[in-house]
Design a protein around this motif. Structure first.
Motif, PDB file in Angstrom:
ATOM      1  N   GLY A 176       0.774  -1.221   0.000  1.00  0.00           N
ATOM      2  CA  GLY A 176       0.000   0.000   0.000  1.00  0.00           C
ATOM      3  C   GLY A 176       0.810   1.278   0.000  1.00  0.00           C
ATOM      4  O   GLY A 176       0.250   2.366   0.151  1.00  0.00           O
ATOM      5  N   SER A 177       2.136   1.152  -0.188  1.00  0.00           N
ATOM      6  CA  SER A 177       2.962   2.356  -0.207  1.00  0.00           C
ATOM      7  C   SER A 177       4.277   2.073  -0.911  1.00  0.00           C
ATOM      8  O   SER A 177       4.692   0.922  -1.039  1.00  0.00           O
ATOM      9  N   VAL A 178       4.905   3.149  -1.366  1.00  0.00           N
ATOM     10  CA  VAL A 178       6.268   3.079  -1.906  1.00  0.00           C
ATOM     11  C   VAL A 178       7.048   4.242  -1.323  1.00  0.00           C
ATOM     12  O   VAL A 178       6.490   5.332  -1.094  1.00  0.00           O
ATOM     13  N   LEU A 179       8.324   4.012  -1.071  1.00  0.00           N
ATOM     14  CA  LEU A 179       9.191   5.099  -0.628  1.00  0.00           C
ATOM     15  C   LEU A 179       9.700   5.829  -1.860  1.00  0.00           C
ATOM     16  O   LEU A 179      10.039   5.210  -2.869  1.00  0.00           O
ATOM     17  N   VAL A 180       9.740   7.136  -1.767  1.00  0.00           N
ATOM     18  CA  VAL A 180      10.227   7.970  -2.860  1.00  0.00           C
ATOM     19  C   VAL A 180      11.681   8.288  -2.528  1.00  0.00           C
ATOM     20  O   VAL A 180      11.972   8.917  -1.502  1.00  0.00           O
ATOM     21  N   MET A 181      12.578   7.795  -3.389  1.00  0.00           N
ATOM     22  CA  MET A 181      14.000   7.864  -3.060  1.00  0.00           C
ATOM     23  C   MET A 181      14.839   8.353  -4.223  1.00  0.00           C
ATOM     24  O   MET A 181      14.530   8.098  -5.377  1.00  0.00           O
ATOM     25  N   GLU A 182      15.912   9.062  -3.859  1.00  0.00           N
ATOM     26  CA  GLU A 182      16.935   9.473  -4.817  1.00  0.00           C
ATOM     27  C   GLU A 182      18.196   8.679  -4.511  1.00  0.00           C
ATOM     28  O   GLU A 182      18.452   8.353  -3.347  1.00  0.00           O
ATOM     29  N   PRO A 183      18.989   8.393  -5.543  1.00  0.00           N
ATOM     30  CA  PRO A 183      20.241   7.665  -5.299  1.00  0.00           C
ATOM     31  C   PRO A 183      21.159   8.477  -4.405  1.00  0.00           C
ATOM     32  O   PRO A 183      21.120   9.700  -4.453  1.00  0.00           O
ATOM     33  N   PRO A 184      21.977   7.802  -3.591  1.00  0.00           N
ATOM     34  CA  PRO A 184      22.036   6.351  -3.498  1.00  0.00           C
ATOM     35  C   PRO A 184      20.889   5.780  -2.655  1.00  0.00           C
ATOM     36  O   PRO A 184      20.268   4.812  -3.051  1.00  0.00           O
ATOM     37  N   ASP A 185      20.606   6.361  -1.509  1.00  0.00           N
ATOM     38  CA  ASP A 185      19.519   5.857  -0.657  1.00  0.00           C
ATOM     39  C   ASP A 185      18.900   6.974   0.162  1.00  0.00           C
ATOM     40  O   ASP A 185      18.660   6.828   1.355  1.00  0.00           O
ATOM     41  N   ARG A 186      18.633   8.091  -0.482  1.00  0.00           N
ATOM     42  CA  ARG A 186      18.073   9.252   0.217  1.00  0.00           C
ATOM     43  C   ARG A 186      16.555   9.246   0.083  1.00  0.00           C
ATOM     44  O   ARG A 186      16.025   9.361  -1.025  1.00  0.00           O
ATOM     45  N   MET A 187      15.863   9.100   1.219  1.00  0.00           N
ATOM     46  CA  MET A 187      14.401   9.091   1.205  1.00  0.00           C
ATOM     47  C   MET A 187      13.875  10.525   1.195  1.00  0.00           C
ATOM     48  O   MET A 187      14.208  11.324   2.065  1.00  0.00           O
ATOM     49  N   LEU A 188      13.036  10.814   0.208  1.00  0.00           N
ATOM     50  CA  LEU A 188      12.415  12.132   0.095  1.00  0.00           C
ATOM     51  C   LEU A 188      11.002  12.136   0.661  1.00  0.00           C
ATOM     52  O   LEU A 188      10.518  13.159   1.129  1.00  0.00           O
ATOM     53  N   GLY A 189      10.330  10.973   0.573  1.00  0.00           N
ATOM     54  CA  GLY A 189       8.952  10.910   1.022  1.00  0.00           C
ATOM     55  C   GLY A 189       8.385   9.522   0.849  1.00  0.00           C
ATOM     56  O   GLY A 189       9.112   8.563   0.584  1.00  0.00           O
ATOM     57  N   ILE A 190       7.073   9.446   0.994  1.00  0.00           N
ATOM     58  CA  ILE A 190       6.342   8.201   0.831  1.00  0.00           C
ATOM     59  C   ILE A 190       5.079   8.502   0.038  1.00  0.00           C
ATOM     60  O   ILE A 190       4.502   9.585   0.165  1.00  0.00           O
ATOM     61  N   LEU A 191       4.691   7.561  -0.798  1.00  0.00           N
ATOM     62  CA  LEU A 191       3.447   7.668  -1.548  1.00  0.00           C
ATOM     63  C   LEU A 191       2.589   6.475  -1.157  1.00  0.00           C
ATOM     64  O   LEU A 191       3.039   5.335  -1.241  1.00  0.00           O
ATOM     65  N   THR A 192       1.370   6.749  -0.715  1.00  0.00           N
ATOM     66  CA  THR A 192       0.492   5.694  -0.233  1.00  0.00           C
ATOM     67  C   THR A 192      -0.783   5.621  -1.076  1.00  0.00           C
ATOM     68  O   THR A 192      -1.079   6.530  -1.854  1.00  0.00           O
TER      69      THR A 192
END
Length: 146
Positions: free
Chosen positions: A37-53
């Motif tokens: 029910g969700s995906v993490l919104v990420m930029e390389p290498p492993d920087r989380m910007l947000g979540i989409l649900t």
């Protein structure tokens, strides 16, 4: 007996991710394939910007009649989500979700993303499995045009 932790309870111990410039349609397809029910919104290498649900898709895309093929994830995601550590007790995570009104919490150990704890993960295992099976059956029925 001690209470389960969010990490012990997580049904999925890998990160389902999309890039911020992915379309909402692409993100929905990733979520559908991963049955989550969700995906993490990420930029390389492993920087989380947000979540989409799923809720973001419903309230920020469908309800606003945005085109999923042209709308970018970065424009409708929840930025900087509240996160918890892997040793957080399930009850504490559930209280956070209830108080804040959401169903997904990214789980981090330091800067390392371990996955996402969902409200479903808080349910007893048998109920969670039954819900997953029911959702799978619904998706199969939907795909069949029925």
């Amino acid at each position: 007996m001690s209470e389960r932790t969010v990490f012990q309870s997580m049904s999925r111990k890998h990160v389902v991710r999309v890039a911020p410039d992915a379309s909402v349609h692409e993100a929905a397809c990733v979520m559908t394939r991963a049955i989550c029910g969700s995906v993490l919104v990420m930029e390389p290498p492993d920087r989380m910007l947000g979540i989409l649900t799923e809720r973001d898709l419903m309230t920020r895309v469908v309800a606003r009649a945005l085109d999923p093929a042209t709308t970018k994830v970065r424009d409708v995601m929840t930025p900087k989500p509240i996160c918890v550590g892997p040793e957080t007790p399930v009850s504490e995570a559930v209280v956070i979700m209830l108080e804040k009104g959401f169903r997904h919490l990214p789980v981090l150990r330091g800067d390392r993303i371990l996955g996402v704890f969902s409200a479903r993960d808080a349910l007893p295992r048998e109920i969670g499995m039954a819900m997953g099976l029911a959702e799978f059956n619904e998706q199969v029925n939907d795909a069949g045009g029925g």
